[in-house]
Design an enzyme around this catalytic site. Sequence first.
Site, PDB file in Angstrom:
ATOM      1  N   LEU A 145     -33.716  53.452 -82.589  1.00  0.00           N
ATOM      2  CA  LEU A 145     -32.336  52.985 -82.551  1.00  0.00           C
ATOM      3  C   LEU A 145     -31.447  54.194 -82.824  1.00  0.00           C
ATOM      4  CD1 LEU A 145     -32.398  49.636 -84.613  1.00  0.00           C
ATOM      5  CD2 LEU A 145     -32.359  49.883 -82.133  1.00  0.00           C
ATOM      6  N   ASP A 146     -30.311  54.279 -82.153  1.00  0.00           N
ATOM      7  CA  ASP A 146     -29.358  55.352 -82.422  1.00  0.00           C
ATOM      8  C   ASP A 146     -28.969  55.333 -83.898  1.00  0.00           C
ATOM      9  OD1 ASP A 146     -29.360  55.953 -79.738  1.00  0.00           O
ATOM     10  OD2 ASP A 146     -27.552  54.793 -79.305  1.00  0.00           O
ATOM     11  N   ARG A 147     -28.590  56.493 -84.419  1.00  0.00           N
ATOM     12  CA  ARG A 147     -28.191  56.592 -85.828  1.00  0.00           C
ATOM     13  C   ARG A 147     -27.190  55.496 -86.227  1.00  0.00           C
ATOM     14  NH1 ARG A 147     -26.997  60.665 -89.884  1.00  0.00           N
ATOM     15  NH2 ARG A 147     -27.547  62.432 -88.564  1.00  0.00           N
ATOM     16  N   ARG A 246     -24.464  51.177 -74.419  1.00  0.00           N
ATOM     17  CA  ARG A 246     -23.218  51.932 -74.591  1.00  0.00           C
ATOM     18  C   ARG A 246     -22.662  52.389 -73.240  1.00  0.00           C
ATOM     19  NH1 ARG A 246     -24.987  56.171 -79.173  1.00  0.00           N
ATOM     20  NH2 ARG A 246     -22.809  56.836 -78.911  1.00  0.00           N
TER      21      ARG A 246
END
Length: 312
Positions: A145-147, A246
């Site tokens: 998962l992205d930060r 995104r």
Amino acid sequence: MQRGKKRRAPQTQADKSKSYPVTEPMELLPFLLQNISGAGRNVVKSILAHGQVSVSGKSTTAYNYQLQPGQTVTVGKDRPQEKLPLEGLAILFEDEHIIVIKKESGLLSISSDSAPENEVTAYRQLTAHVRLENSKNRIFVVHRLDRDTSGVMMFAKSEAVQQQLQNSWQDTVQERIYVALVEGAVKKEKGTISSWLKESKTLKMYSSSYPNDGLHAVTHYKVLRSNKSFSLLEVQLETGRKNQIRVHMEDIGHPVVGDKKYGAKSRTIGRLGLHARVLAFTHPVTGKLVRFETDIPKLFLRPFHAAEGVEN
């Protein structure tokens, strides 16, 4: 607090370090309730939480640890080394094959080239966690998962399980559902976005205008709540590409809140408006369907609770 001689049966049994053979598959908590005579549920959970239970020599505090025939469960007096405090994550499930966690926004899944060498990551913390039982234990990345994305993610506890999960990811994962807080009112109640994703030299993903130019990405969404400024979407991934949601939200003119990299102008909740809410998959070893669902972050609902025109 009780002092002096301990009279309760389960505590006495724990002090004597008893072992119980496993004869059929079942989870650890019901097994303990069945085998520790005279112990109430709360007492057994306390024994488990305090690290007094081991399975075939390996300590565990996971009440849903999946036992298999041939293993031995030992309830002993001695506690293992104290568990390390976990920062920015909570363990939802753990057995000898996988760990499922809920990650908070701001925590790196695994260290990146741009991150400081000593930065706390989910990977680093979980490695320390499994090594409390055995210094040779390791964990393996299955997906990321992205930060700034929060939610459910999974790690493997062996390279074989990691490879099995990654090689069969599309078939293994039954549900991968996110919630996204996006800018503007999304007029279409349901929709599907399909494009070919590529990465620029600046490491930004984008949708190519040419068919078959890049990795195919498909995102399904439906509107959960909406006002003139924001929409809360349930987003289901058909494919799992880097930054897929995104990019696709930017493509339809409704970037994820807080996502400056992909066109957002609003930081109304002080974080990225993306949360991995549901992960359901076929367990790589038991073959059972397991499903983990988390709540929608309260921050994501704030824009809809506020009075019109009041800044959050």
